[in-house]
Design an enzyme around this catalytic site. Structure first.
Site, PDB file in Angstrom:
ATOM      1  N   ASP A  84      -1.692  -2.769  16.753  1.00 64.22           N
ATOM      2  CA  ASP A  84      -0.499  -3.507  16.363  1.00 64.22           C
ATOM      3  C   ASP A  84       0.492  -2.570  15.681  1.00 64.22           C
ATOM      4  O   ASP A  84       0.136  -1.450  15.297  1.00 64.22           O
ATOM      5  CB  ASP A  84      -0.883  -4.661  15.411  1.00 64.22           C
ATOM      6  CG  ASP A  84       0.160  -5.781  15.382  1.00 64.22           C
ATOM      7  OD1 ASP A  84      -0.160  -6.871  14.855  1.00 64.22           O
ATOM      8  OD2 ASP A  84       1.287  -5.563  15.866  1.00 64.22           O
ATOM      9  N   GLY A  85       1.726  -3.046  15.580  1.00 63.59           N
ATOM     10  CA  GLY A  85       2.757  -2.266  14.914  1.00 63.59           C
ATOM     11  C   GLY A  85       2.839  -2.631  13.438  1.00 63.59           C
ATOM     12  O   GLY A  85       2.041  -3.420  12.937  1.00 63.59           O
ATOM     13  N   LYS A  97       4.084  -6.384   7.494  1.00 63.90           N
ATOM     14  CA  LYS A  97       4.236  -6.842   8.874  1.00 63.90           C
ATOM     15  C   LYS A  97       4.987  -8.155   8.871  1.00 63.90           C
ATOM     16  O   LYS A  97       5.044  -8.834   7.846  1.00 63.90           O
ATOM     17  CB  LYS A  97       2.871  -7.010   9.546  1.00 63.90           C
ATOM     18  CG  LYS A  97       2.247  -5.664   9.954  1.00 63.90           C
ATOM     19  CD  LYS A  97       0.875  -5.819  10.580  1.00 63.90           C
ATOM     20  CE  LYS A  97       0.938  -6.581  11.873  1.00 63.90           C
ATOM     21  NZ  LYS A  97       1.926  -6.034  12.834  1.00 63.90           N
ATOM     22  N   GLY A  99       8.164  -8.276  10.654  1.00 61.78           N
ATOM     23  CA  GLY A  99       9.554  -8.001  11.049  1.00 61.78           C
ATOM     24  C   GLY A  99       9.922  -8.764  12.319  1.00 61.78           C
ATOM     25  O   GLY A  99      11.055  -9.184  12.510  1.00 61.78           O
ATOM     26  N   GLU A 106      -0.807 -12.375  14.131  1.00 59.56           N
ATOM     27  CA  GLU A 106      -1.208 -10.963  14.001  1.00 59.56           C
ATOM     28  C   GLU A 106      -2.319 -10.837  12.972  1.00 59.56           C
ATOM     29  O   GLU A 106      -3.316 -10.144  13.179  1.00 59.56           O
ATOM     30  CB  GLU A 106      -0.011 -10.105  13.572  1.00 59.56           C
ATOM     31  CG  GLU A 106       1.019  -9.911  14.672  1.00 59.56           C
ATOM     32  CD  GLU A 106       2.260  -9.218  14.166  1.00 59.56           C
ATOM     33  OE1 GLU A 106       2.591  -9.343  12.972  1.00 59.56           O
ATOM     34  OE2 GLU A 106       2.917  -8.540  14.985  1.00 59.56           O
TER      35      GLU A 106
HETATM   36  O1  DER Z   1       6.304  -8.106  13.205  1.00 59.85           O
HETATM   37  C1  DER Z   1       5.406  -7.260  13.200  1.00 59.85           C
HETATM   38  O2  DER Z   1       4.540  -7.124  12.303  1.00 59.85           O
HETATM   39  C2  DER Z   1       5.408  -6.274  14.321  1.00 59.85           C
HETATM   40  O3  DER Z   1       4.214  -5.616  14.417  1.00 59.85           O
HETATM   41  C3  DER Z   1       6.590  -5.386  14.139  1.00 59.85           C
HETATM   42  O4  DER Z   1       6.962  -5.326  12.786  1.00 59.85           O
HETATM   43  C4  DER Z   1       6.429  -3.989  14.617  1.00 59.85           C
HETATM   44  O5  DER Z   1       7.712  -3.594  14.906  1.00 59.85           O
HETATM   45  P1  DER Z   1       8.079  -2.463  15.952  1.00 59.85           P
HETATM   46  O6  DER Z   1       6.798  -1.978  16.610  1.00 59.85           O
HETATM   47  O7  DER Z   1       8.992  -3.126  16.924  1.00 59.85           O
HETATM   48  O8  DER Z   1       8.720  -1.424  15.119  1.00 59.85           O
END
Ligand code: DER
Length: 236
Positions: A84-85, A97, A99, A106
């Site tokens: 995950d990001g 997290k 965003g 998640e």
């Molecule tokens: O919303 C989240 O937690 C997503 O993982 C997100 O914040 C990651 O953002 P990006 O990979 O588009 O920078």
């Protein structure tokens, strides 16, 4: 662009390093970096052996568009690994997290995962090791819609310098509605020392009306950061 290349390098490296042939159930996060995770897995000749668990609508589309097998968290609550990001990473590997307003599913998928791997570009590593330094939009909090005025008041009493319901902006009049039908409040607490993250998370989480909080504490096994010079650095 440099940022996109760094996302891709981090994601590819994370998959190549961590996706073991023995794994069966893979969590796929949300956002623009995890796009490259799904792309990389989609390139594997043995991709049909994996069942991928989404963390929201966009994540589900990622799984399907890369020809990966789609499963649900209801069928597969035991996940081998999740990629995950993140919006920001501190020196203890706590992350902000949410965003992308997908934090609830998640965190649910991450909590069911034996390994939780973060992939991110160089902007996400906090320059001082504290959350809330580069990411200035506040801690995302998923809430029951009816509770927003109560929670905004409580967050300000907690010391949030700013707290507001996330608006749809030009995309939608009124608030962003999550995949779960909830609202998001972004609450800015300034820089949060790593030692304070857990306490702040718990305080917010226990407010009635809060569904979950975009602070992932002691959940991340390893982070892969795509650096500006093209290299990939890891922590954990
Ligand atoms: O919303 C989240 O937690 C997503 O993982 C997100 O914040 C990651 O953002 P990006 O990979 O588009 O920078």
């Amino acid at each position: 662009s440099l940022v996109e290349q760094s996302k891709k390098s981090a994601a590819y490296q994370a998959v190549d390093d961590n996706l073991k042939p023995s794994y069966k159930i893979i969590g796929i996060g949300s956002g623009s970096t995890v796009v490259y995770v799904a792309e990389r897995i989609g390139q594997l000749s043995n991709k049909s052996q994996f069942t991928c668990i989404p963390t929201g609508f966009q994540s589900k589309q990622l799984i399907l568009s890369n020809g990966l097998k789609l499963g649900s968290i209801e069928e597969f609550p035991n996940i081998d690994i999740t990629f995950d990001g993140a919006d920001e990473i501190d020196s203890d590997l706590n992350v902000i997290k949410g965003g992308g307003a997908c934090l609830m599913q998640e965190k649910l998928v991450a909590s069911c995962s034996k390994k939780f791997i973060i992939v991110a570009d160089f902007r996400k590593k906090s320059p001082t090791g504290q959350l809330g330094v580069n990411w200035r939009k506040g801690v995302p909090i998923e809430i029951i819609p009816a509770s927003y005025t109560k929670i905004l008041k409580e967050l300000k009493e907690f010391g949030a310098v700013k707290a507001e319901v996330r608006s749809g902006g030009s995309a939608k009049a009124g608030p962003v509605i999550t995949d779960n039908g909830m609202f998001i409040i972004d609450a800015d607490f300034g820089a949060i020392p790593p030692a304070e993250v857990s306490k702040l998370h718990n305080k917010i989480k226990f407010l009635t009306g809060v569904v979950d909080v975009g602070l992932f504490v002691n959940m991340v096994e390893k982070t892969y950061i795509g650096e500006e010079n093209g290299s990939v650095s890891t922590m954990g």
